[in-house]
Design a protein around this motif. Structure first.
Motif, PDB file in Angstrom:
ATOM      1  N   ARG A 161       3.735   4.094   3.036  1.00  0.00           N
ATOM      2  CA  ARG A 161       3.700   2.841   1.787  1.00  0.00           C
ATOM      3  C   ARG A 161       2.471   3.127   0.778  1.00  0.00           C
ATOM      4  O   ARG A 161       2.758   2.689  -0.144  1.00  0.00           O
ATOM      5  CB  ARG A 161       3.913   1.571   2.450  1.00  0.00           C
ATOM      6  N   GLU A 162       1.445   3.581   1.534  1.00  0.00           N
ATOM      7  CA  GLU A 162       0.171   3.810   0.739  1.00  0.00           C
ATOM      8  C   GLU A 162       0.499   4.881  -0.409  1.00  0.00           C
ATOM      9  O   GLU A 162      -0.247   4.813  -1.679  1.00  0.00           O
ATOM     10  CB  GLU A 162      -1.012   4.095   1.565  1.00  0.00           C
ATOM     11  N   ILE A 163       1.046   5.776  -0.053  1.00  0.00           N
ATOM     12  CA  ILE A 163       1.180   6.850  -1.038  1.00  0.00           C
ATOM     13  C   ILE A 163       2.079   6.395  -2.111  1.00  0.00           C
ATOM     14  O   ILE A 163       1.846   6.620  -3.489  1.00  0.00           O
ATOM     15  CB  ILE A 163       2.140   8.001  -0.319  1.00  0.00           C
ATOM     16  N   PHE A 164       3.019   5.612  -2.041  1.00  0.00           N
ATOM     17  CA  PHE A 164       3.944   4.724  -2.884  1.00  0.00           C
ATOM     18  C   PHE A 164       3.025   3.854  -3.847  1.00  0.00           C
ATOM     19  O   PHE A 164       3.102   3.998  -4.832  1.00  0.00           O
ATOM     20  CB  PHE A 164       5.015   3.870  -2.355  1.00  0.00           C
ATOM     21  N   SER A 165       2.410   3.374  -3.223  1.00  0.00           N
ATOM     22  CA  SER A 165       1.311   2.445  -3.744  1.00  0.00           C
ATOM     23  C   SER A 165       0.301   3.179  -4.648  1.00  0.00           C
ATOM     24  O   SER A 165       0.075   2.728  -5.943  1.00  0.00           O
ATOM     25  CB  SER A 165       0.628   1.455  -2.900  1.00  0.00           C
ATOM     26  N   MET A 166      -0.412   4.066  -4.377  1.00  0.00           N
ATOM     27  CA  MET A 166      -0.953   4.987  -5.223  1.00  0.00           C
ATOM     28  C   MET A 166      -0.351   5.607  -6.306  1.00  0.00           C
ATOM     29  O   MET A 166      -0.752   5.738  -7.181  1.00  0.00           O
ATOM     30  CB  MET A 166      -1.488   6.247  -4.036  1.00  0.00           C
ATOM     31  N   THR A 167       0.931   6.150  -6.097  1.00  0.00           N
ATOM     32  CA  THR A 167       1.667   6.443  -7.208  1.00  0.00           C
ATOM     33  C   THR A 167       1.908   5.562  -8.404  1.00  0.00           C
ATOM     34  O   THR A 167       1.558   5.832  -9.608  1.00  0.00           O
ATOM     35  CB  THR A 167       3.170   7.171  -6.731  1.00  0.00           C
ATOM     36  N   VAL A 168       2.178   4.228  -7.974  1.00  0.00           N
ATOM     37  CA  VAL A 168       2.209   3.192  -8.785  1.00  0.00           C
ATOM     38  C   VAL A 168       0.920   2.950  -9.574  1.00  0.00           C
ATOM     39  O   VAL A 168       0.885   2.900 -10.749  1.00  0.00           O
ATOM     40  CB  VAL A 168       2.874   1.853  -7.923  1.00  0.00           C
ATOM     41  N   PHE A 183     -11.091   0.919  -7.719  1.00  0.00           N
ATOM     42  CA  PHE A 183     -11.159  -0.649  -7.824  1.00  0.00           C
ATOM     43  C   PHE A 183      -9.607  -1.374  -7.691  1.00  0.00           C
ATOM     44  O   PHE A 183      -9.386  -2.107  -6.920  1.00  0.00           O
ATOM     45  CB  PHE A 183     -11.830  -1.449  -9.068  1.00  0.00           C
ATOM     46  N   ILE A 184      -8.747  -0.657  -8.590  1.00  0.00           N
ATOM     47  CA  ILE A 184      -7.470  -0.997  -8.698  1.00  0.00           C
ATOM     48  C   ILE A 184      -6.792  -0.787  -7.382  1.00  0.00           C
ATOM     49  O   ILE A 184      -5.992  -1.356  -6.870  1.00  0.00           O
ATOM     50  CB  ILE A 184      -6.836  -0.322  -9.861  1.00  0.00           C
ATOM     51  N   CYS A 185      -7.119   0.269  -6.642  1.00  0.00           N
ATOM     52  CA  CYS A 185      -6.522   0.593  -5.418  1.00  0.00           C
ATOM     53  C   CYS A 185      -6.905  -0.389  -4.222  1.00  0.00           C
ATOM     54  O   CYS A 185      -6.025  -0.845  -3.722  1.00  0.00           O
ATOM     55  CB  CYS A 185      -6.974   2.040  -4.834  1.00  0.00           C
ATOM     56  N   ASN A 186      -8.373  -0.809  -4.460  1.00  0.00           N
ATOM     57  CA  ASN A 186      -8.757  -1.681  -3.499  1.00  0.00           C
ATOM     58  C   ASN A 186      -8.137  -3.229  -3.580  1.00  0.00           C
ATOM     59  O   ASN A 186      -8.116  -4.024  -2.576  1.00  0.00           O
ATOM     60  CB  ASN A 186     -10.235  -1.889  -3.611  1.00  0.00           C
ATOM     61  N   ILE A 187      -7.879  -3.473  -4.755  1.00  0.00           N
ATOM     62  CA  ILE A 187      -7.167  -4.857  -5.101  1.00  0.00           C
ATOM     63  C   ILE A 187      -5.762  -5.043  -5.240  1.00  0.00           C
ATOM     64  O   ILE A 187      -5.081  -5.920  -5.598  1.00  0.00           O
ATOM     65  CB  ILE A 187      -7.866  -5.566  -6.230  1.00  0.00           C
ATOM     66  N   SER A 188      -5.000  -3.900  -5.032  1.00  0.00           N
ATOM     67  CA  SER A 188      -3.389  -3.668  -5.106  1.00  0.00           C
ATOM     68  C   SER A 188      -2.663  -4.631  -4.243  1.00  0.00           C
ATOM     69  O   SER A 188      -1.603  -4.911  -4.495  1.00  0.00           O
ATOM     70  CB  SER A 188      -3.193  -2.050  -5.149  1.00  0.00           C
ATOM     71  N   GLY A 189      -3.511  -5.030  -3.158  1.00  0.00           N
ATOM     72  CA  GLY A 189      -2.615  -5.812  -2.175  1.00  0.00           C
ATOM     73  C   GLY A 189      -2.516  -7.102  -2.734  1.00  0.00           C
ATOM     74  O   GLY A 189      -1.572  -8.020  -2.437  1.00  0.00           O
ATOM     75  N   LEU A 190      -3.204  -7.674  -3.806  1.00  0.00           N
ATOM     76  CA  LEU A 190      -3.070  -8.783  -4.567  1.00  0.00           C
ATOM     77  C   LEU A 190      -1.720  -8.886  -5.257  1.00  0.00           C
ATOM     78  O   LEU A 190      -1.178  -9.882  -5.539  1.00  0.00           O
ATOM     79  CB  LEU A 190      -4.143  -9.300  -5.487  1.00  0.00           C
ATOM     80  N   GLY A 233       1.083  -7.238  -3.908  1.00  0.00           N
ATOM     81  CA  GLY A 233       2.104  -6.945  -3.183  1.00  0.00           C
ATOM     82  C   GLY A 233       2.232  -5.395  -2.768  1.00  0.00           C
ATOM     83  O   GLY A 233       2.980  -5.156  -2.002  1.00  0.00           O
ATOM     84  N   LEU A 234       1.179  -4.611  -3.172  1.00  0.00           N
ATOM     85  CA  LEU A 234       1.315  -3.269  -2.544  1.00  0.00           C
ATOM     86  C   LEU A 234       0.283  -2.979  -1.493  1.00  0.00           C
ATOM     87  O   LEU A 234      -0.548  -3.679  -1.066  1.00  0.00           O
ATOM     88  CB  LEU A 234       0.630  -2.493  -3.624  1.00  0.00           C
ATOM     89  N   ASN A 235       0.582  -2.027  -0.793  1.00  0.00           N
ATOM     90  CA  ASN A 235      -0.295  -1.633   0.385  1.00  0.00           C
ATOM     91  C   ASN A 235      -1.519  -0.804  -0.286  1.00  0.00           C
ATOM     92  O   ASN A 235      -1.201   0.189  -0.801  1.00  0.00           O
ATOM     93  CB  ASN A 235       0.257  -0.583   1.297  1.00  0.00           C
ATOM     94  N   ALA A 236      -2.712  -1.399   0.090  1.00  0.00           N
ATOM     95  CA  ALA A 236      -3.828  -0.552  -0.774  1.00  0.00           C
ATOM     96  C   ALA A 236      -3.873   0.704  -0.313  1.00  0.00           C
ATOM     97  O   ALA A 236      -3.912   1.190   0.971  1.00  0.00           O
ATOM     98  CB  ALA A 236      -5.159  -1.267  -0.180  1.00  0.00           C
ATOM     99  N   PRO A 237      -3.879   1.708  -1.352  1.00  0.00           N
ATOM    100  CA  PRO A 237      -3.712   3.249  -0.879  1.00  0.00           C
ATOM    101  C   PRO A 237      -5.135   3.580  -0.028  1.00  0.00           C
ATOM    102  O   PRO A 237      -4.956   4.571   0.837  1.00  0.00           O
ATOM    103  CB  PRO A 237      -4.039   3.734  -2.156  1.00  0.00           C
ATOM    104  N   THR A 238      -6.315   2.726  -0.277  1.00  0.00           N
ATOM    105  CA  THR A 238      -7.410   3.324   0.587  1.00  0.00           C
ATOM    106  C   THR A 238      -7.194   2.560   1.974  1.00  0.00           C
ATOM    107  O   THR A 238      -8.451   2.835   2.531  1.00  0.00           O
ATOM    108  CB  THR A 238      -8.483   2.496  -0.214  1.00  0.00           C
ATOM    109  N   MET A 239      -6.178   2.049   2.293  1.00  0.00           N
ATOM    110  CA  MET A 239      -6.043   1.730   3.761  1.00  0.00           C
ATOM    111  C   MET A 239      -5.633   3.007   4.617  1.00  0.00           C
ATOM    112  O   MET A 239      -5.397   2.980   5.757  1.00  0.00           O
ATOM    113  CB  MET A 239      -4.969   0.752   4.144  1.00  0.00           C
ATOM    114  N   ASN A 240      -5.297   4.005   3.899  1.00  0.00           N
ATOM    115  CA  ASN A 240      -4.714   5.263   4.384  1.00  0.00           C
ATOM    116  C   ASN A 240      -5.909   6.357   4.480  1.00  0.00           C
ATOM    117  O   ASN A 240      -6.447   6.713   3.432  1.00  0.00           O
ATOM    118  CB  ASN A 240      -3.414   5.834   3.477  1.00  0.00           C
ATOM    119  N   TYR A 241      -6.119   6.843   5.757  1.00  0.00           N
ATOM    120  CA  TYR A 241      -7.400   7.598   5.690  1.00  0.00           C
ATOM    121  C   TYR A 241      -7.265   9.052   5.090  1.00  0.00           C
ATOM    122  O   TYR A 241      -8.226   9.557   4.462  1.00  0.00           O
ATOM    123  CB  TYR A 241      -7.629   7.944   7.261  1.00  0.00           C
TER     124      TYR A 241
END
Length: 235
Positions: free
Chosen positions: A7-14, A81-88, A90-98
């Protein structure tokens, strides 16, 4: 064999697609801007951001690094910054993936080693592993690797911990709201408590913490690169 996309990879792509689209729109606005007219709107915002990034590199690294390092630092600021706040959103923050934070830290680490070799020479770089005596090669080696591990784990751990805390908050408030509504004999059970408690927590764990972690990452990037440079060199 099934193909599984995290899911984090999908979020990063978005996030990447959104940034690319924004860049095309900004580029279009810059091309239309009249250089003899006082900038405003998007053009003014972009010029302010570029000046901010260039000043950061100028202060923390060196003047001759502004042209080449500035774009990388600016890209890191926006993307992180956008990755870190992407949870707002409805996405899984990409930076949650090591794997994501490790890859970003690896890029920075390679830049640190490249600039160290370019500035001091390959001979001095290799000799640094054996200072002050030969037997210090092992701790010196791990000292070289340390920034890669520390930067990737710091970013990953802080973003992941914030997400876990928010999940626990939603779970606890949801259970409490369900219990209260059930006691009143009501079937409609929105998480009212969560709707009250969550916004200020999101403001801290997503927006504030997301900004701080982004700022720490770019600051460490500049500091580690600056530490490898010859401060006596004239620029």
């Amino acid at each position: 064999m099934q193909l599984f996309i995290q899911r984090e990879i999908f979020s990063m792509t978005v996030v990447a697609i959104a940034i690319i689209i924004a860049c095309f729109m900004i580029n279009k606005a810059l091309k239309k801007a009249d250089p003899y007219v006082k900038p405003k709107g998007v053009v003014l915002l972009v010029l302010w951001f570029v000046e901010l990034v260039d000043n950061q590199v100028l202060i923390n690294v060196r003047k001759d690094f502004v042209k080449n390092l500035g774009p990388y630092i600016g890209t890191l600021m926006i993307f992180l910054f956008i990755c870190n706040i992407s949870g707002l959103f409805g996405l899984n923050a990409p930076t949650m993936n090591y794997s994501v934070t490790l890859t970003m830290a690896l890029i920075t680490w390679i830049m640190i080693q490249y600039n160290s070799i370019k500035e001091n020479g390959i001979g001095t770089y290799i000799h640094g592993f054996f200072e002050p005596i030969f037997f210090f090669v092992i701790p010196n080696f791990f000292g070289r690797i340390a920034p890669l591990i520390s930067m990737s784990i710091r970013l990953f751990g802080n973003i992941l911990s914030g997400s876990i805390i928010m999940t626990l908050v939603y779970t606890a408030t949801g259970a409490f709201t369900t219990m209260v509504f059930s006691a009143l004999g009501l079937d409609f059970m929105p998480n009212l408590l969560g709707m009250i408690v969550a916004p200020p927590l999101h403001a801290y764990f997503d927006v504030f913490a997301g900004f701080i972690q982004m700022f720490i990452f770019i600051s460490l990037t500049q500091v580690f690169i600056s530490n490898e440079l010859n401060s006596d060199k004239e620029v």
